[in-house]
Design a protein around this motif. Structure first.
Motif, PDB file in Angstrom:
ATOM      1  N   GLY A  15      40.831  50.124  33.232  1.00 28.23           N
ATOM      2  CA  GLY A  15      42.238  50.142  33.593  1.00 28.23           C
ATOM      3  C   GLY A  15      43.013  48.974  33.020  1.00 28.23           C
ATOM      4  N   ASP A  16      42.476  47.779  33.128  1.00 25.39           N
ATOM      5  CA  ASP A  16      43.114  46.571  32.608  1.00 25.39           C
ATOM      6  C   ASP A  16      42.903  46.528  31.093  1.00 25.39           C
ATOM      7  OD1 ASP A  16      43.869  43.993  31.851  1.00 25.39           O
ATOM      8  OD2 ASP A  16      42.754  43.006  33.457  1.00 25.39           O
ATOM      9  N   ALA A  17      43.977  46.607  30.343  1.00 25.39           N
ATOM     10  CA  ALA A  17      43.896  46.651  28.876  1.00 25.39           C
ATOM     11  C   ALA A  17      43.338  45.367  28.263  1.00 25.39           C
ATOM     12  CB  ALA A  17      45.268  46.950  28.281  1.00 25.39           C
ATOM     13  N   PHE A  18      43.171  44.317  29.061  1.00 21.80           N
ATOM     14  CA  PHE A  18      42.578  43.079  28.561  1.00 21.80           C
ATOM     15  C   PHE A  18      41.052  43.104  28.623  1.00 21.80           C
ATOM     16  CE2 PHE A  18      46.863  41.767  29.564  1.00 21.80           C
ATOM     17  CZ  PHE A  18      47.173  40.851  28.569  1.00 21.80           C
ATOM     18  N   GLU A  19      40.488  43.948  29.481  1.00 24.55           N
ATOM     19  CA  GLU A  19      39.042  43.959  29.711  1.00 24.55           C
ATOM     20  C   GLU A  19      38.288  44.567  28.527  1.00 24.55           C
ATOM     21  OE1 GLU A  19      37.177  42.568  32.027  1.00 24.55           O
ATOM     22  OE2 GLU A  19      38.916  41.844  33.127  1.00 24.55           O
ATOM     23  N   ALA A  20      37.437  43.750  27.901  1.00 21.14           N
ATOM     24  CA  ALA A  20      36.556  44.187  26.816  1.00 21.14           C
ATOM     25  C   ALA A  20      37.334  44.766  25.634  1.00 21.14           C
ATOM     26  CB  ALA A  20      35.516  45.182  27.330  1.00 21.14           C
ATOM     27  N   THR A  21      38.526  44.187  25.350  1.00 19.74           N
ATOM     28  CA  THR A  21      39.318  44.587  24.187  1.00 19.74           C
ATOM     29  C   THR A  21      39.766  43.341  23.425  1.00 19.74           C
ATOM     30  OG1 THR A  21      41.526  44.484  25.214  1.00 19.74           O
ATOM     31  CG2 THR A  21      40.268  46.555  25.491  1.00 19.74           C
ATOM     32  N   GLU A  22      40.424  43.562  22.322  1.00 15.52           N
ATOM     33  CA  GLU A  22      40.963  42.486  21.498  1.00 15.52           C
ATOM     34  C   GLU A  22      42.412  42.154  21.850  1.00 15.52           C
ATOM     35  OE1 GLU A  22      40.395  45.602  20.602  1.00 15.52           O
ATOM     36  OE2 GLU A  22      41.826  46.269  19.117  1.00 15.52           O
ATOM     37  N   LEU A  23      42.948  42.688  22.954  1.00 14.91           N
ATOM     38  CA  LEU A  23      44.359  42.496  23.285  1.00 14.91           C
ATOM     39  C   LEU A  23      44.743  41.026  23.357  1.00 14.91           C
ATOM     40  CD1 LEU A  23      47.128  43.619  23.973  1.00 14.91           C
ATOM     41  CD2 LEU A  23      46.368  43.834  26.361  1.00 14.91           C
ATOM     42  N   GLU A  24      43.982  40.223  24.065  1.00  7.55           N
ATOM     43  CA  GLU A  24      44.321  38.793  24.183  1.00  7.55           C
ATOM     44  C   GLU A  24      44.385  38.132  22.813  1.00  7.55           C
ATOM     45  OE1 GLU A  24      45.101  34.870  24.873  1.00  7.55           O
ATOM     46  OE2 GLU A  24      45.600  36.604  26.093  1.00  7.55           O
ATOM     47  N   THR A  67      47.528  37.270  35.854  1.00  9.34           N
ATOM     48  CA  THR A  67      46.480  36.324  36.225  1.00  9.34           C
ATOM     49  C   THR A  67      45.966  35.545  35.017  1.00  9.34           C
ATOM     50  OG1 THR A  67      44.724  37.982  36.053  1.00  9.34           O
ATOM     51  CG2 THR A  67      45.727  37.660  38.219  1.00  9.34           C
ATOM     52  N   ARG A  68      46.186  36.051  33.817  1.00 12.32           N
ATOM     53  CA  ARG A  68      45.787  35.344  32.603  1.00 12.32           C
ATOM     54  C   ARG A  68      46.864  34.378  32.114  1.00 12.32           C
ATOM     55  NH1 ARG A  68      43.212  40.306  32.480  1.00 12.32           N
ATOM     56  NH2 ARG A  68      41.043  40.249  31.759  1.00 12.32           N
TER      57      ARG A  68
END
Length: 188
Positions: free
Chosen positions: A86-95, A126-127
């Protein structure tokens, strides 16, 4: 006012605007029209546009359901982040993509309000990001058979509580598609 150093830019994050996600979405055409307008404005104002695409058993990678709806077009050079959570930051290159562009504020639009929109907005906040939720440019499907409120109420409730989100050193808020700033900082 983000807590992220040297990250003065804003980006529009278009989440899960996929055929299978939006098939039964509340106010689908209205929301997609507003998102299309936000994408055009972002490009014109020099704000980054990043796209997010979810994969799951219901949205198999490469399937028609997985494809971004034909009403929206990914522009040349605009990243597409593929996610499994659900969180697009989790296990992706978004950050990494946001950091490389100097982005400290994200403007969130897309689907689904009660899942990936909510998860990604909280994940960004939260980031350390400033997060503006575009109040009339996110949607969800009708999940009342499983005990959820009607879609319009889910959207209204999410807009209500996101308008009161607070934490040290960063801002959160809502703005309509017509009033949101795509190049500035802060909630509007």
């Amino acid at each position: 006012m983000t807590t992220l150093q040297n990250r003065p830019r804003s980006a529009l994050l278009v989440i899960d605007t996929q055929n299978g996600v939006l098939a039964g979405a509340h106010d689908r055409d209205g929301v997609l029209g507003r998102i299309a307008g936000l994408v055009e404005r972002s490009r014109a104002e020099g704000a980054d546009v990043l796209w997010v695409q979810h994969s799951s058993d219901e949205l198999p990678l490469g399937s028609d359901a997985w494809q971004i709806v034909p009403e929206l077009t990914v522009g040349e050079g605009e990243p597409v982040v593929r996610k499994l959570y659900g969180d697009a930051f989790e296990a992706t290159e978004l950050e990494d993509l946001l950091a490389a562009r100097g982005v400290g504020r994200i403007v969130v639009a897309g689907a689904q309000t009660d899942a990936c929109i909510r998860s990604t907005a909280h994940g960004a906040f939260t980031r350390g990001y400033d997060v503006t939720l575009v109040s009339d440019a996110h949607t969800t499907e009708d999940l009342t058979p499983w005990g959820a409120p009607p879609p319009a109420e889910v959207i209204a409730h999410t807009n209500l509580y996101w308008g009161f989100e607070a934490a040290p050193g960063r801002t959160a808020g809502t703005a309509t598609a017509s009033e949101v700033s795509l190049s500035g900082s802060g909630p509007a």
